[in-house]
Design an enzyme around this catalytic site. Sequence first.
Site, PDB file in Angstrom:
ATOM      1  CG  ASP A  13      -1.891  -1.181   1.191  1.00 20.93           C
ATOM      2  OD1 ASP A  13      -2.225  -1.658   0.096  1.00 20.93           O
ATOM      3  OD2 ASP A  13      -2.267  -1.637   2.288  1.00 20.93           O
ATOM      4  CE  LYS A  16       2.355  -2.367  -4.382  1.00 15.23           C
ATOM      5  NZ  LYS A  16       2.123  -2.012  -2.964  1.00 15.23           N
ATOM      6  N   GLY A  40      -4.561  -4.135  -3.886  1.00 15.49           N
ATOM      7  CA  GLY A  40      -5.559  -3.094  -4.152  1.00 15.49           C
ATOM      8  C   GLY A  40      -4.776  -1.852  -4.501  1.00 15.49           C
ATOM      9  CG  HIS A  41      -1.989  -1.868  -6.994  1.00 14.46           C
ATOM     10  ND1 HIS A  41      -1.064  -2.393  -7.846  1.00 14.46           N
ATOM     11  CD2 HIS A  41      -1.739  -2.440  -5.786  1.00 14.46           C
ATOM     12  CE1 HIS A  41      -0.294  -3.252  -7.182  1.00 14.46           C
ATOM     13  NE2 HIS A  41      -0.698  -3.312  -5.942  1.00 14.46           N
ATOM     14  CD  GLN A 221       0.751  -8.805  -2.695  1.00 14.77           C
ATOM     15  OE1 GLN A 221       1.396  -9.435  -3.502  1.00 14.77           O
ATOM     16  NE2 GLN A 221      -0.504  -8.471  -2.936  1.00 14.77           N
TER      17      GLN A 221
HETATM   18  P1  GDP Z   1      -0.768   0.410  -3.570  1.00 21.49           P
HETATM   19  O1  GDP Z   1      -1.375  -0.857  -3.127  1.00 21.49           O
HETATM   20  O2  GDP Z   1       0.726   0.451  -3.324  1.00 21.49           O
HETATM   21  O3  GDP Z   1      -1.096   0.786  -4.976  1.00 21.49           O
HETATM   22  O4  GDP Z   1      -1.376   1.548  -2.622  1.00 21.49           O
HETATM   23  P2  GDP Z   1      -2.933   1.673  -2.185  1.00 21.49           P
HETATM   24  O5  GDP Z   1      -3.706   2.181  -3.327  1.00 21.49           O
HETATM   25  O6  GDP Z   1      -3.410   0.439  -1.518  1.00 21.49           O
HETATM   26  O7  GDP Z   1      -2.810   2.736  -1.016  1.00 21.49           O
HETATM   27  C1  GDP Z   1      -2.313   4.014  -1.230  1.00 21.49           C
HETATM   28  C2  GDP Z   1      -3.393   5.024  -0.821  1.00 21.49           C
HETATM   29  O8  GDP Z   1      -2.816   6.304  -0.671  1.00 21.49           O
HETATM   30  C3  GDP Z   1      -4.490   5.178  -1.852  1.00 21.49           C
HETATM   31  O9  GDP Z   1      -5.685   5.483  -1.214  1.00 21.49           O
HETATM   32  C4  GDP Z   1      -3.994   6.360  -2.691  1.00 21.49           C
HETATM   33  O10 GDP Z   1      -5.051   7.070  -3.330  1.00 21.49           O
HETATM   34  C5  GDP Z   1      -3.354   7.208  -1.632  1.00 21.49           C
HETATM   35  N1  GDP Z   1      -2.204   8.006  -2.056  1.00 21.49           N
HETATM   36  C6  GDP Z   1      -1.243   7.705  -2.967  1.00 21.49           C
HETATM   37  N2  GDP Z   1      -0.296   8.668  -2.976  1.00 21.49           N
HETATM   38  C7  GDP Z   1      -0.658   9.579  -2.065  1.00 21.49           C
HETATM   39  C8  GDP Z   1      -0.065  10.794  -1.582  1.00 21.49           C
HETATM   40  O11 GDP Z   1       1.010  11.205  -1.986  1.00 21.49           O
HETATM   41  N3  GDP Z   1      -0.743  11.460  -0.592  1.00 21.49           N
HETATM   42  C9  GDP Z   1      -1.920  11.016  -0.092  1.00 21.49           C
HETATM   43  N4  GDP Z   1      -2.492  11.729   0.874  1.00 21.49           N
HETATM   44  N5  GDP Z   1      -2.506   9.886  -0.511  1.00 21.49           N
HETATM   45  C10 GDP Z   1      -1.875   9.167  -1.473  1.00 21.49           C
HETATM   46  P1  IMO Z   2      -0.885  -4.129  -2.280  1.00 19.97           P
HETATM   47  O1  IMO Z   2      -0.424  -4.663  -3.623  1.00 19.97           O
HETATM   48  C1  IMO Z   2      -0.992  -4.613   2.055  1.00 19.97           C
HETATM   49  C2  IMO Z   2      -1.072  -8.725   3.578  1.00 19.97           C
HETATM   50  C3  IMO Z   2      -2.325  -9.207   4.266  1.00 19.97           C
HETATM   51  C4  IMO Z   2      -1.741 -10.221   5.225  1.00 19.97           C
HETATM   52  C5  IMO Z   2      -0.601 -10.846   4.418  1.00 19.97           C
HETATM   53  C6  IMO Z   2      -0.953 -12.160   3.738  1.00 19.97           C
HETATM   54  O2  IMO Z   2      -2.187  -3.415  -2.353  1.00 19.97           O
HETATM   55  O3  IMO Z   2       0.201  -3.361  -1.627  1.00 19.97           O
HETATM   56  P2  IMO Z   2      -2.460 -12.800   1.641  1.00 19.97           P
HETATM   57  O4  IMO Z   2      -3.904 -12.565   1.360  1.00 19.97           O
HETATM   58  O5  IMO Z   2      -1.532 -12.224   0.621  1.00 19.97           O
HETATM   59  O6  IMO Z   2      -2.139 -14.238   1.919  1.00 19.97           O
HETATM   60  O7  IMO Z   2      -2.170 -12.031   3.032  1.00 19.97           O
HETATM   61  O8  IMO Z   2      -0.249  -9.872   3.442  1.00 19.97           O
HETATM   62  N1  IMO Z   2      -1.274  -8.170   2.218  1.00 19.97           N
HETATM   63  C7  IMO Z   2      -1.207  -6.869   1.907  1.00 19.97           C
HETATM   64  N2  IMO Z   2      -1.036  -5.793   2.686  1.00 19.97           N
HETATM   65  N3  IMO Z   2      -1.082  -4.466   0.716  1.00 19.97           N
HETATM   66  C8  IMO Z   2      -1.226  -5.530  -0.085  1.00 19.97           C
HETATM   67  O9  IMO Z   2      -1.190  -5.464  -1.434  1.00 19.97           O
HETATM   68  C9  IMO Z   2      -1.335  -6.815   0.506  1.00 19.97           C
HETATM   69  N4  IMO Z   2      -1.506  -8.064   0.025  1.00 19.97           N
HETATM   70  C10 IMO Z   2      -1.450  -8.886   1.077  1.00 19.97           C
HETATM   71  O10 IMO Z   2      -2.993  -8.164   4.935  1.00 19.97           O
HETATM   72  O11 IMO Z   2      -1.162  -9.557   6.330  1.00 19.97           O
HETATM   73 MG    MG Z   3      -2.875  -1.549  -1.840  1.00 21.14          MG
END
Ligand code: GDP
Ligand code: IMO
Ligand code: MG
Length: 423
Positions: A13, A16, A40-41, A221
């Site tokens: 998270d 990416k 979840g991107h 991840q």
């Molecule tokens: P990913 O899994 O690495 O793609 O990241 P996620 O989407 O799960 O989580 C990142 C969260 O932070 C999302 O809700 C984005 O919309 C938000 N986000 C990304 N970059 C920024 C930033 O620079 N500032 C803030 N406040 N939110 C951001």
């Molecule tokens: P993105 O790509 C954050 C965590 C789960 C759990 C562990 C194992 O959005 O960054 P799994 O279902 O993969 O067997 O769970 O890994 N986890 C993540 N945490 N971002 C993710 O993906 C994750 N994918 C798995 O919460 O602790």
């Molecule tokens: Mg994510």
Amino acid sequence: MKVDVLLGLQWGDEGKGKVVDVLTPKYDLVTRFQGGPNAGHTLEFNGEKYVLRSIPSGIFQGGKVNIIGNGVVLDPLLFKNEAEALAASGHDLTKRLYISKKAHLILPTHRVLDAAYEAAKGDSKIGTTGKGIGPTYTDKISRNGVRVGDILYNFEEKYAIAKAKHEKILKSLNYEYDITELEREWFAGIEYLKQFNLVDSEHVINKAIAEGKSVLAEGAQGTMLDIDFGSYPFVTSSSTICAGSCAGMGVAPNKIGDVYGIFKAYCTRVGAGPFPTESFDEVGDQLCTLGHEFGSVTGRKRRTGWIDLVALRYAVMINGVTKLIMMKSDVMDTFETIKACVAYKLNDGTETPDFPFDITEGVEPIYVEMPGWQTDMTKMTSENEFPEEYNAYLSFLEDQLGVPIKIVSVGPDRDQTIIRYED
Ligand code: GDP
Ligand code: IMO
Ligand code: MG
């Protein structure tokens, strides 16, 4: 040309999806190489927000080809839901999304097994996303898996054999379940998959490289969730690191170019497992509230804390990071003081800057403190506008990590991205 890899350096998270979307115009092809719908991107642009799980984050930029690589595990039902939602919002993917025939399928019983194994772990639950990731990769490694290419020939039989094996295990665990409805929808997902380009993606990617095209590989991840180098056993079941990208795409190591390592200016984790800098006080609450730190897939509250440079240095080393990307510093725009963990104090009283074998117990973070920049940076567009304290924070991190920070992100929108230098 070479393949650039973008991957998470923390516990996932990091942002990416946002940065892959921003960088895509520079590339001809974008490919995911591991993970599945546990990811979840999130992408935000033109006032819209999208959360992608299995589909690469390059899908919104100018009709570029996106590939779901062989290292990915795919749930056809979740994929159908995701692709249909995108189609409904005007993004038809059928022509430009390719799926590797060698990607493994997440079966309905994999999801049930995920739940059953978690239940059996009692207090030592991993806190998985419940998407069947672990059981699917387990079947892949134990040579019991079913792959996307299998749906093209004699699939019912292959499915029945795999399902029967799962049923035996679930019976031995006395686990009650009913997948009648899920299975029906899942098979509709299998039919839906057939309209996409199901390919030997290693050929597609290597041909593109040979033709001088550029490729961006998108990790899911993060390094601290990696099966080998993460906080085992509280990890995911795939190789999330740069080396894993080679196996997950069928690309040789000497074809890898830049490695973009992405991190938040603080730290979060979702699910169970050790987190040395976790904050249980108002700082943690502020990071969670201001950063909207709730899982994009499960909605779970993310645990929060200060940045951990011991873990980050380790991740930079493991991945051979050449360029850093810092996200979400805007979340700390109001903070008077910023802390960063630079070393761990271990049980025996010694201090170490190196990531140890076990961080479960007896690891106490040693922090340095810096003044915050206390400036709203969310509308800034150039580094010339950066406050002095912010520049000092960037220099401190670059010094600690030994790699330049190329990009900083100051908000969730595509436009809130500052590229500090061009190559
Ligand atoms: P990913 O899994 O690495 O793609 O990241 P996620 O989407 O799960 O989580 C990142 C969260 O932070 C999302 O809700 C984005 O919309 C938000 N986000 C990304 N970059 C920024 C930033 O620079 N500032 C803030 N406040 N939110 C951001
Ligand atoms: P993105 O790509 C954050 C965590 C789960 C759990 C562990 C194992 O959005 O960054 P799994 O279902 O993969 O067997 O769970 O890994 N986890 C993540 N945490 N971002 C993710 O993906 C994750 N994918 C798995 O919460 O602790
Ligand atoms: Mg994510």
